[in-house]
Design a protein around this motif. Structure first.
Motif, PDB file in Angstrom:
ATOM      1  N   PRO A  88       7.930   5.191  35.562  1.00 35.29           N
ATOM      2  CA  PRO A  88       8.616   4.741  34.351  1.00 35.29           C
ATOM      3  C   PRO A  88       7.981   5.345  33.106  1.00 35.29           C
ATOM      4  O   PRO A  88       6.878   5.905  33.159  1.00 35.29           O
ATOM      5  CB  PRO A  88       8.422   3.229  34.377  1.00 35.29           C
ATOM      6  N   PHE A  89       8.667   5.210  31.991  1.00 37.71           N
ATOM      7  CA  PHE A  89       8.109   5.656  30.722  1.00 37.71           C
ATOM      8  C   PHE A  89       6.881   4.807  30.400  1.00 37.71           C
ATOM      9  O   PHE A  89       6.890   3.584  30.580  1.00 37.71           O
ATOM     10  CB  PHE A  89       9.168   5.482  29.619  1.00 37.71           C
TER      11      PHE A  89
ATOM     12  N   LEU B 293      18.094  -7.530  38.878  1.00 38.35           N
ATOM     13  CA  LEU B 293      19.311  -6.751  38.673  1.00 38.35           C
ATOM     14  C   LEU B 293      19.019  -5.375  38.074  1.00 38.35           C
ATOM     15  O   LEU B 293      19.534  -4.369  38.549  1.00 38.35           O
ATOM     16  CB  LEU B 293      20.277  -7.529  37.774  1.00 38.35           C
ATOM     17  N   PHE B 294      18.215  -5.336  37.022  1.00 41.09           N
ATOM     18  CA  PHE B 294      17.829  -4.076  36.379  1.00 41.09           C
ATOM     19  C   PHE B 294      16.334  -4.133  36.085  1.00 41.09           C
ATOM     20  O   PHE B 294      15.882  -5.031  35.374  1.00 41.09           O
ATOM     21  CB  PHE B 294      18.601  -3.859  35.074  1.00 41.09           C
ATOM     22  N   ASP B 295      15.589  -3.164  36.610  1.00 36.52           N
ATOM     23  CA  ASP B 295      14.133  -3.184  36.491  1.00 36.52           C
ATOM     24  C   ASP B 295      13.660  -1.930  35.754  1.00 36.52           C
ATOM     25  O   ASP B 295      13.949  -0.805  36.176  1.00 36.52           O
ATOM     26  CB  ASP B 295      13.508  -3.241  37.887  1.00 36.52           C
ATOM     27  N   GLN B 296      12.912  -2.126  34.688  1.00 37.65           N
ATOM     28  CA  GLN B 296      12.402  -1.000  33.895  1.00 37.65           C
ATOM     29  C   GLN B 296      11.495  -0.103  34.726  1.00 37.65           C
ATOM     30  O   GLN B 296      11.477   1.114  34.544  1.00 37.65           O
ATOM     31  CB  GLN B 296      11.663  -1.531  32.668  1.00 37.65           C
ATOM     32  N   ILE B 297      10.747  -0.694  35.639  1.00 43.26           N
ATOM     33  CA  ILE B 297       9.845   0.100  36.483  1.00 43.26           C
ATOM     34  C   ILE B 297      10.638   0.996  37.432  1.00 43.26           C
ATOM     35  O   ILE B 297      10.260   2.139  37.700  1.00 43.26           O
ATOM     36  CB  ILE B 297       8.881  -0.823  37.253  1.00 43.26           C
TER      37      ILE B 297
ATOM     38  N   LEU C 124       5.550   6.929  42.926  1.00 40.81           N
ATOM     39  CA  LEU C 124       5.512   8.234  43.586  1.00 40.81           C
ATOM     40  C   LEU C 124       5.378   8.096  45.098  1.00 40.81           C
ATOM     41  O   LEU C 124       5.949   8.889  45.854  1.00 40.81           O
ATOM     42  CB  LEU C 124       4.355   9.068  43.021  1.00 40.81           C
ATOM     43  N   LYS C 125       4.648   7.067  45.554  1.00 39.70           N
ATOM     44  CA  LYS C 125       4.541   6.816  46.991  1.00 39.70           C
ATOM     45  C   LYS C 125       5.901   6.508  47.592  1.00 39.70           C
ATOM     46  O   LYS C 125       6.166   6.826  48.756  1.00 39.70           O
ATOM     47  CB  LYS C 125       3.576   5.652  47.250  1.00 39.70           C
TER      48      LYS C 125
ATOM     49  N   LEU D  74      -0.611   3.698  35.106  1.00 39.12           N
ATOM     50  CA  LEU D  74      -1.087   4.657  36.105  1.00 39.12           C
ATOM     51  C   LEU D  74      -0.882   4.115  37.513  1.00 39.12           C
ATOM     52  O   LEU D  74      -0.423   4.839  38.404  1.00 39.12           O
ATOM     53  CB  LEU D  74      -2.563   4.977  35.864  1.00 39.12           C
ATOM     54  N   GLN D  75      -1.173   2.839  37.703  1.00 37.51           N
ATOM     55  CA  GLN D  75      -1.003   2.245  39.028  1.00 37.51           C
ATOM     56  C   GLN D  75       0.479   2.150  39.384  1.00 37.51           C
ATOM     57  O   GLN D  75       0.879   2.413  40.527  1.00 37.51           O
ATOM     58  CB  GLN D  75      -1.646   0.855  39.072  1.00 37.51           C
TER      59      GLN D  75
END
Length: 361
Positions: free
Chosen positions: A337-338, A11-15, A330-331, A323-324
């Motif tokens: 995310p923070f 439902l809500f994803d930090q990433i 970005l892809k 980083l990954q």
């Protein structure tokens, strides 16, 4: 097997971030309740000021729990700012660093009037884990002027186990009933988690709590105990364990378990002898593979889904490499995310009940 998993839903994803909201970095610990004709989700959110606060999300009025159209409540004058339940407390307060794990309760006062409260875990340490000051349990109460924070803790720990947290409080049969966990210290990068689940009750939900009794001891290591009404008889209790924040091994098995009880209490003999696992994190999806926390369950309200148990929870991503994650985002033309040592998701699992648990299983 008593339940069949139909699906798990993010439902809500930090990433994935939160659709342009700029004042929260992460949310978790969902507590879902129906207020009038609308389902409301109370959540704990980590803000850009590095303090935690309480926020809400809602389904559109009249939509059932099968809907996934949850929307975070924003400020009236700024649609890009999530609206907190109240202001953070002042410096020097016992909960200055924030409010975690909200739990909404509607009960009846001594004068017969309806009372709405949100209980929460208050943080006195600047560290979320390996904390240097104890966690305690506090409360907001709704008034004509909005939500007002009670100045003092409602429940506190002991000298041997100074932290109390994860309040799961219900108003049932004229009593304010609290299931919560106690520990010496919130486990961080080292040490093994050691938690005891306690139960206490009160006539007013503020003072004169009964002497806490242990429900689950350290050997079972359960971290949350969320009670809901069964759709057949009695009550059910969903339990989980402290999430594996840093992907350590060995660590307690992660997942969701369910117990059945005739009464809503803290008597271990009242509940199923053996908790039944209903969601094994290790066998699940990446967004909850490192742990499950803060379960909250309700059965469907219509004839079509009266045997569907909707269980909301916090999932901990197995992926921890910022980083990954940033490269992957970005892809997909999404902002990264923070940076965080771990990432949370709020989701739900829909389970079909095909038979009932017996108390002595």
């Amino acid at each position: 097997m008593n339940f069949v998993i139909q699906k798990t839903i993010k439902l809500f994803d930090q990433i994935d971030k939160y659709k342009g909201l700029h004042n929260i970095l992460g949310i978790g610990d969902p507590h879902v309740v129906k207020i009038q004709n609308q389902w409301v989700m109370f959540v704990g959110g980590f803000q850009t000021n590095f303090k935690n606060n309480i926020f809400t999300a809602t389904l559109p009025v009249g939509e059932p729990l099968s809907s996934n159209n949850w929307r975070i409540t924003t400020c009236e004058n700024n649609e890009n700012k999530a609206k907190p339940l109240g202001e953070n407390s002042q410096k020097g307060s016992w909960d200055y660093y924030g409010f975690h794990t909200p739990c909404y309760v509607c009960g009846i006062g001594k004068d017969g009037t309806e009372i709405e409260r949100v209980y929460y875990t208050g943080r006195a340490s600047n560290k979320v884990v390996d904390n240097q000051a104890p966690y305690s349990i506090g409360m907001f109460e709704k008034t004509m002027d909005g939500w007002v924070r009670h100045p003092n803790p409602i429940l506190t720990g002991t000298k041997d186990s100074p932290n109390v947290l994860e309040p799961k409080i219900r108003y049932i049969e004229g009593k304010w009933r609290a299931w919560y966990v106690t520990t010496k210290q919130e486990t961080g990068r080292s040490g093994y988690p050691n938690y005891t689940m306690m139960y206490a009750e009160s006539d007013d939900g503020i003072d004169n709590w009964s002497k806490p009794i242990p429900l689950f001891l350290e050997d079972e290591n359960f971290y949350d105990a969320s009670v809901h009404k069964s759709n057949t008889y009695g009550y059910e209790m969903a339990v989980c364990r402290s999430t594996n924040l840093y992907g350590r091994s060995p660590f307690p098995m992660q997942g969701l378990w369910l117990l059945k009880g005739d009464k809503p209490n803290g008597d271990r003999a009242n509940w199923s002898k053996t908790p039944q696992i209903i969601l094994d994190a290790k066998k699940g999806e990446n967004w909850y593979k490192n742990g499950i926390g803060s379960p909250c369950g309700h059965y469907g309200e219509s004839e079509d889904d009266e045997n569907t148990l909707y269980m909301f929870f916090t999932g901990l991503h197995s992926e921890r490499n910022w980083l990954q994650i940033a490269k992957n985002n970005l892809k997909m033309k999404k902002l990264p995310p923070f940076p965080s040592p771990f990432y949370f998701t709020i989701g739900k699992v829909e389970l079909t009940k095909i038979s009932d648990l017996t108390r002595n299983q």
